[in-house]
Write a protein that holds these residues in place. Structure first.
Motif, short mmCIF file in Angstrom:
data_model
loop_
_atom_site.label_atom_id
_atom_site.label_comp_id
_atom_site.label_asym_id
_atom_site.label_seq_id
_atom_site.Cartn_x
_atom_site.Cartn_y
_atom_site.Cartn_z
N GLU A 19 0.71 -1.15 -0.02
CA GLU A 19 0.25 0.11 -0.02
C GLU A 19 0.83 1.36 -0.18
O GLU A 19 0.45 2.22 -0.74
CB GLU A 19 -0.94 0.00 1.14
N LYS A 22 3.39 2.64 -4.52
CA LYS A 22 2.67 2.32 -5.59
C LYS A 22 3.68 1.57 -6.50
O LYS A 22 3.26 0.70 -7.23
CB LYS A 22 1.95 3.37 -6.42
N SER A 23 4.83 2.20 -6.78
CA SER A 23 5.89 1.47 -7.60
C SER A 23 6.15 0.10 -7.25
O SER A 23 6.27 -0.94 -7.85
CB SER A 23 7.09 2.27 -7.84
N THR A 70 4.22 -1.90 -5.72
CA THR A 70 2.93 -2.78 -6.14
C THR A 70 3.19 -3.31 -7.39
O THR A 70 2.79 -4.27 -7.88
CB THR A 70 1.74 -2.31 -5.68
N LYS A 71 3.33 -2.40 -8.31
CA LYS A 71 3.68 -2.58 -9.74
C LYS A 71 4.75 -3.56 -9.99
O LYS A 71 4.50 -4.34 -11.09
CB LYS A 71 3.80 -1.17 -10.58
N TRP A 116 2.64 0.88 -16.94
CA TRP A 116 3.00 1.92 -15.76
C TRP A 116 4.56 2.39 -16.18
O TRP A 116 5.25 1.74 -16.98
CB TRP A 116 2.84 1.47 -14.49
N LYS A 136 0.10 9.51 -10.29
CA LYS A 136 0.27 9.15 -8.75
C LYS A 136 1.33 9.48 -8.03
O LYS A 136 2.52 9.01 -8.42
CB LYS A 136 -0.29 7.60 -8.41
N ASP A 193 4.00 8.53 -5.38
CA ASP A 193 4.37 7.17 -5.15
C ASP A 193 3.82 6.50 -3.65
O ASP A 193 3.57 5.51 -3.56
CB ASP A 193 6.00 6.82 -5.35
N VAL A 237 -3.66 11.04 -6.43
CA VAL A 237 -3.99 10.20 -7.48
C VAL A 237 -4.46 11.41 -8.32
O VAL A 237 -5.84 11.98 -8.03
CB VAL A 237 -4.85 9.05 -7.35
N GLU A 267 0.36 6.02 -15.01
CA GLU A 267 -0.45 4.65 -15.45
C GLU A 267 -1.32 4.91 -16.50
O GLU A 267 -1.93 5.90 -16.65
CB GLU A 267 -1.46 4.30 -14.38
N GLU A 273 -5.24 -1.17 -7.21
CA GLU A 273 -4.37 -0.78 -6.25
C GLU A 273 -4.66 -1.89 -4.93
O GLU A 273 -5.59 -2.71 -4.93
CB GLU A 273 -4.58 0.37 -5.30
#
Ligand code: ATP
Length: 420
Positions: free
Chosen positions: A100, A103-104, A106-107, A120, A143, A145, A153, A184, A282
């Protein structure tokens, strides 16, 4: 057993309300809690971001299990510290909470396990980010990060909007959370949330929900923390849930374990569904608020058994006792929210409302002052109904709303419109 829940919102009130009903629960504390939570648990003033304060409280009060509500203590490593002190905890390590908090990250995990998500790119400087946006064109999503409480966002319909978002993020609007940006591909479809308990190895789905993020009716106006929610989400059919487990959730859990940072806690997958295919928007690493209110209303006391099995690594041994019901919650917020709003307005007549397995008003931002209940936050109450159909749950939730005397508050009148 003695249990401590960390947090003070409607989510934590719902967790406390459900856990309290389980005979395994002896003493129940919530830190810091609120005026509604006081009816089901003992509230404790405690800095929930301080590892030593939380551990000290657990030792003094013989706490057997800590349930972490919000993301901030998780990202601050409170769950790690509790585990280090030998205290059972429901919630991921700081390393796993990166699902959480970054974000990078998670990607990268999605790429490593081939989980379907938006294309992304990541940038640490504005120049190349602007060039990328010009090359891709709009619509496009920009977004910050890190954690920005849902405000980092921008779903940009034009290139100019996207470039403005880049300038704001690199201009420091989100502090360290904006040190990098993720850009993204814009995904079309219907959004829904899927909640899965994970013990590091095994996963157990515990429900679906849809929420209303915009403040205005018809899903218009500025974004909020959430103005209402309902469960189940009709768009997340069993077939799509199975698809998400196979293509997204199980591969993510396996990848996290492979990296040496197994995920334990509740994984909240935000999904975009189009033409029978789901893609990940997400992850959050805790229950959503107000989605937790509808999930707890449906799961009731068994949530403690499920959380315990999760924290003890025994998820493979348990199952959810499903009933064919629906729940819907309507958030009442202080007038002006999500902009400036007044604090301290008096809320009356709550005591006259029914409180049972089909009706609950969960408190999100309330306190008791001189014998009166007052609003202390933006989102203040969550009027929640449960029934055999969504229509019945909706009627019960809005009947509760009608019974509340709070001239300083407002709510949306159209929660659940899409599903109804
Ligand atoms: P929140 O706390 O509101 O969930 P967040 O900061 O964690 O927000 P995201 O969930 O990644 O951010 O994005 C917020 C919202 O923006 C999503 O719920 C979705 O509506 C929209 N969104 C995000 N990414 C995309 C995308 N790639 N395509 C279309 N819409 C998107």
């Amino acid at each position: 057993m003695n249990i401590l829940i960390l947090g003070s919102g409607g989510r934590e009130h719902a967790l406390a309300w459900a856990i309290r009903q389980n005979p395994k629960c002896d003493r129940l504390f919530v830190a810091p809690g609120n005026a509604g939570i006081e009816n089901v648990a003992r509230c404790a003033a405690l800095d929930i971001l301080s590892r030593s304060a939380v551990i000290g409280f657990c030792e003094e009060n013989a706490i057997d299990l800590v349930v972490v509500g919000p993301e901030a203590p998780l990202a601050a490593g409170v769950a790690d510290a509790l585990r280090g002190a030998g205290i059972l905890v429901f919630g991921p390590s700081a390393a796993a909470a990166a699902l959480e908090a970054s974000k990078s990250f998670t990607k990268e995990v999605c790429d490593a396990c081939d989980a379907p998500t938006a294309a992304w790119a990541r940038f640490a400087e504005a120049g190349p980010a602007r060039d990328y946006i010009r090359a891709q064109g709009a619509p496009i999503v920009v977004k910050a990060d890190g954690l920005a409480a849902g405000k980092g966002v921008t779903v940009a319909m034009t290139e100019a909007e996207a470039i403005d978002a880049i300038d704001r993020i690199f201009g420091g609007e989100f502090g360290d959370a904006g040190a990098e940006v993720v850009i993204e591909e814009f995904m079309e479809g219907e959004e829904a949330s899927f909640f899965i308990l994970c013990d590091g190895t095994d996963c157990l789905p515990i429900g679906t929900a849809q929420d209303h993020k915009r403040v205005g009716e018809g899903d218009t106006g500025p974004n909020t923390g959430g103005m209402g929610a309902y469960s189940p989400a009709p768009v997340l059919t069993q077939e799509i849930q199975d698809q998400v487990m196979a293509r997204i959730v199980r591969p993510t859990i396996a990848e996290m374990a492979r990296r040496g940072t197994p995920f334990q806690g509740v994984l909240y997958a935000g999904l975009m569904i189009k033409d029978g295919e789901a893609r990940l928007v997400e992850y959050n690493v805790r229950f959503g608020d107000p989605e937790c209110q509808v999930l707890m209303m449906r799961l009731g006391a068994q949530i403690l058994d499920l959380i315990l099995a999760c924290a003890e690594g025994r998820l493979a041994e348990v199952d959810v006792n499903w009933s064919d019901d629906h729940a819907l919650t309507v958030v009442l917020a202080a007038k002006g929210y999500p902009g400036d709003y007044e604090k301290g307005s008096v809320i009356a007549r709550l005591d006259a409302l029914p409180e049972d397995s089909a009706h609950m008003v969960f408190h999100a931002g309330t306190a008791r002052r001189e014998g009166q209940l007052v609003a202390t936050g933006g989102r203040v109450l969550a009027a929640t109904g449960r029934g055999a159909s969504l229509t019945e749950a909706h009627a019960r939730a809005y009947a509760l709303v009608e019974g509340i005397d709070w001239p300083g508050g407002f709510c949306r009148r159209d929660i659940g419109w899409r599903a109804l």
